[in-house]
Design a protein around this motif. Structure first.
Motif, short mmCIF file in Angstrom:
data_model
loop_
_atom_site.label_atom_id
_atom_site.label_comp_id
_atom_site.label_asym_id
_atom_site.label_seq_id
_atom_site.Cartn_x
_atom_site.Cartn_y
_atom_site.Cartn_z
N TYR A 105 0.83 -1.21 0.00
CA TYR A 105 0.00 0.00 0.00
C TYR A 105 0.86 1.25 0.00
CZ TYR A 105 -4.56 -2.21 0.74
OH TYR A 105 -5.74 -2.90 0.58
N PRO A 106 0.32 2.36 -0.53
CA PRO A 106 -1.02 2.58 -1.09
C PRO A 106 -1.16 2.02 -2.51
CG PRO A 106 0.26 4.59 -1.25
CD PRO A 106 1.12 3.59 -0.53
N LYS A 107 -2.39 1.67 -2.87
CA LYS A 107 -2.64 1.11 -4.20
C LYS A 107 -4.14 1.19 -4.52
CE LYS A 107 -3.08 -3.66 -2.54
NZ LYS A 107 -2.44 -4.99 -2.61
N PHE A 108 -4.47 0.85 -5.79
CA PHE A 108 -5.87 0.76 -6.18
C PHE A 108 -6.46 -0.52 -5.61
CE2 PHE A 108 -5.05 4.13 -9.18
CZ PHE A 108 -6.28 4.78 -9.23
N THR A 109 -7.64 -0.42 -5.01
CA THR A 109 -8.30 -1.61 -4.49
C THR A 109 -9.77 -1.62 -4.92
OG1 THR A 109 -9.01 -0.57 -2.43
CG2 THR A 109 -6.83 -1.60 -2.42
N ASP A 158 3.16 1.79 -11.77
CA ASP A 158 2.76 1.89 -13.17
C ASP A 158 1.27 1.58 -13.32
OD1 ASP A 158 2.84 -0.78 -12.69
OD2 ASP A 158 4.40 -1.27 -14.16
N GLY A 159 0.83 1.39 -14.54
CA GLY A 159 -0.59 1.11 -14.76
C GLY A 159 -1.45 2.28 -14.30
N ASP A 160 -2.57 1.96 -13.62
CA ASP A 160 -3.48 3.05 -13.27
C ASP A 160 -2.96 3.92 -12.12
OD1 ASP A 160 -3.88 0.95 -11.56
OD2 ASP A 160 -6.03 0.73 -11.97
N ALA A 161 -1.86 3.51 -11.48
CA ALA A 161 -1.29 4.34 -10.41
C ALA A 161 -0.35 5.42 -10.95
CB ALA A 161 -0.53 3.46 -9.42
N GLU A 162 -0.08 5.35 -12.25
CA GLU A 162 0.96 6.22 -12.81
C GLU A 162 0.66 7.72 -12.64
OE1 GLU A 162 2.24 5.09 -16.72
OE2 GLU A 162 3.49 6.88 -16.90
N ALA A 163 -0.59 8.09 -12.85
CA ALA A 163 -0.93 9.52 -12.75
C ALA A 163 -0.70 10.03 -11.33
CB ALA A 163 -2.38 9.74 -13.17
N LEU A 164 -1.07 9.20 -10.32
CA LEU A 164 -0.86 9.61 -8.94
C LEU A 164 0.63 9.66 -8.60
CD1 LEU A 164 -3.82 7.71 -7.42
CD2 LEU A 164 -3.27 10.07 -6.80
N PHE A 165 1.36 8.70 -9.16
CA PHE A 165 2.81 8.69 -8.96
C PHE A 165 3.43 9.99 -9.49
CE2 PHE A 165 7.03 7.82 -10.78
CZ PHE A 165 7.70 7.41 -9.65
N GLY A 193 -15.18 -2.09 -9.81
CA GLY A 193 -16.36 -1.32 -10.24
C GLY A 193 -16.42 0.05 -9.59
N ASP A 194 -17.58 0.40 -9.09
CA ASP A 194 -17.80 1.72 -8.51
C ASP A 194 -16.95 1.95 -7.26
OD1 ASP A 194 -19.60 2.18 -10.46
OD2 ASP A 194 -21.41 1.92 -9.21
N HIS A 195 -16.56 0.86 -6.64
CA HIS A 195 -15.81 0.99 -5.39
C HIS A 195 -14.31 1.14 -5.61
CE1 HIS A 195 -19.16 0.48 -2.74
NE2 HIS A 195 -19.54 -0.64 -3.33
N ARG A 196 -13.90 1.02 -6.87
CA ARG A 196 -12.46 1.07 -7.13
C ARG A 196 -11.92 2.48 -6.83
NH1 ARG A 196 -8.62 -2.08 -8.79
NH2 ARG A 196 -6.91 -1.35 -10.12
#
Lengths: 152, 276
Positions: free
Chosen positions: B107-111, B167-174, B114-117
């Motif tokens: 963590y931290p990461k996407f968890t 990387d992946g969907d975390a890249e923008a936050l990174f 669907g709508d809860h992501r």
């Protein structure tokens, strides 16, 4: 009557010296070739006051980053982030010293050192400090006067 | 002009030894950065910047004051709460330290789906579980309940290397976190990097500047007389430089938490660490 007259004169004098008509505002400061030769105030800086401001954590706190032998007896913790300032007055002219305190970024754009007398230009300053300079014009002059005593 | 500065800097180094209280001890531990994009040549835990007695307090689980919160959280683990009348144990099993292995270090990461992501740190994931699965109230940030459970989750990975994915969907936050790290804030006009990249190992008055690593968080901090979160530490740093802090538990600090965690990828988790 006489007393009232005296008070009026005193208030007038107080205004004339205290308000510092000739004080240079932060926005009007012009650093030329790394130096600011014109003092910010008419009243000459006081080295003793400057020494206290240099060490005071809520004022200059210069000691947080700069070691100076002159203060080793009275102050326990001297920083290592910036250069030691022993003999700094042998190296820099008074105008260069003033410029370094007012806005060191004019010479060293990437420096960690704060600009102690700069108008705005900061990002997300806390409300209490937003739009304010770290030191007053007179405090800058006092610190400059103290630094001028640091000769070897 | 540059020459003069380097002479002065040299003088500072020569005189440094005479007044510095302590230096990094001989044989301090460092790990190699796990990414070639890392700006660091060696990755050092905040542990190494503390004096021996502080390190010993952390090393002894009976002395470490952070362990009290962990014990409370271990009790809380099996307490059923909320409209679902469920406890953590009902879904995750009776042993939190076993159940949470391999969790805290990532963590931290996407968890969720669907709508809860969403991008979450451990604190926010715990509260997501509470509100969505238990039907219980979210715990308040930086209060003992949430801190304790975060310590427990993280402690299950003690000794494991920090391993966040950027990387992946975390890249923008990174990228957002990285930008923040190098941005000057506050009246003192400093970035994280000015202290924790350019000057780690140096003293700033009585404080020994570390790399600002997060591997010991939530950490017991003597100054706080208690345990605090990574975001509370960020907030403290911002106040020190006379800046308006971002809000704890929200996106800006989550981005910064991701970026600073990445800088510490490979460092062993120490939670609960003991710091100044």
């Amino acid at each position: 009557m006489k007393l009232r007259h005296a008070v009026a004169v005193a208030i007038f004098c107080g205004l004339a010296s205290g308000a510092g008509a000739a004080e240079i505002a932060p926005g009007d400061v012009k650093i030329v070739e790394g130096a600011l030769d014109t003092p910010l105030t008419e009243k000459a800086g006081d080295p003793e006051t400057g020494r206290a401001i240099f060490a005071n954590r809520k004022q200059g706190n210069c000691l947080a980053c700069h070691m100076v032998t002159d203060l080793l007896d009275t102050e326990q913790f001297h920083g290592e982030v910036g250069p030691a300032l022993d003999g700094v007055a042998d190296v820099y002219s008074v105008g260069e010293l003033r410029a370094r305190i007012v806005n060191p970024k004019s010479e060293l754009p990437d420096t960690i050192m704060p600009s102690f007398y700069r108008a705005g230009g900061t990002n997300r300053s806390a409300e209490k400090f937003a739009g304010k300079t770290i030191l007053s014009a007179q405090q800058v002059e006092d610190v400059v006067a103290y630094l001028q005593t640091l000769k070897e | 002009m540059k020459r003069v500065i380097s002479i002065l800097a040299g003088a500072a180094m020569l005189t440094g030894a005479s007044y510095a209280v302590a230096e990094l001890a001989d044989g301090y531990k460092a790990v190699e950065p796990t990414s070639e994009d890392s700006p660091l040549t060696e990755v050092i835990s905040g542990y190494e910047f503390r004096i021996k007695s502080t390190q010993e307090t952390q090393d002894d689980d009976f002395e470490n004051p952070g362990m009290l919160l962990l014990d409370q959280a271990a009790d809380q683990w099996s307490v059923a709460e909320g409209s679902a009348e469920k406890s953590c144990a009902d879904c995750h099993g009776d042993d939190p330290l076993e159940a949470m292995q391999g969790v805290g270090s990532t963590y931290p990461k996407f968890t969720e789906k669907g709508d809860h992501r969403a991008f979450r740190n451990i604190e926010n994931q715990i509260n997501h579980c509470r509100t969505e699965r238990m039907g219980a109230k979210a715990w308040k940030y930086d209060k003992p309940d949430l801190l304790g459970m975060t310590v427990l989750v993280r402690h299950a990975d003690r000794g494991e290397p920090v391993n966040v994915v950027v990387d992946g969907d975390a890249e923008a936050l990174f990228e957002r976190g990285k930008e923040m790290y190098y941005t000057r804030y506050g009246q003192l006009d400093m970035s994280c990097a000015h202290c924790h990249e350019d000057n780690y190992g140096n003293y700033i008055r009585a404080d020994h500047l570390s790399q600002g690593q997060t591997n010991g968080f939530p950490t017991y901090r003597m100054k706080w007389q208690g345990v605090g979160s990574t975001h509370r530490r960020f907030k403290g740093c911002m106040k020190n430089i006379r800046a308006e802090p971002f809000k704890v538990g929200e996106d800006d600090f989550l981005a910064l938490e991701l970026y600073t965690s990445w800088r510490g990828n490979g460092l062993p988790i120490e939670t609960p660490a003991v710091r100044n």
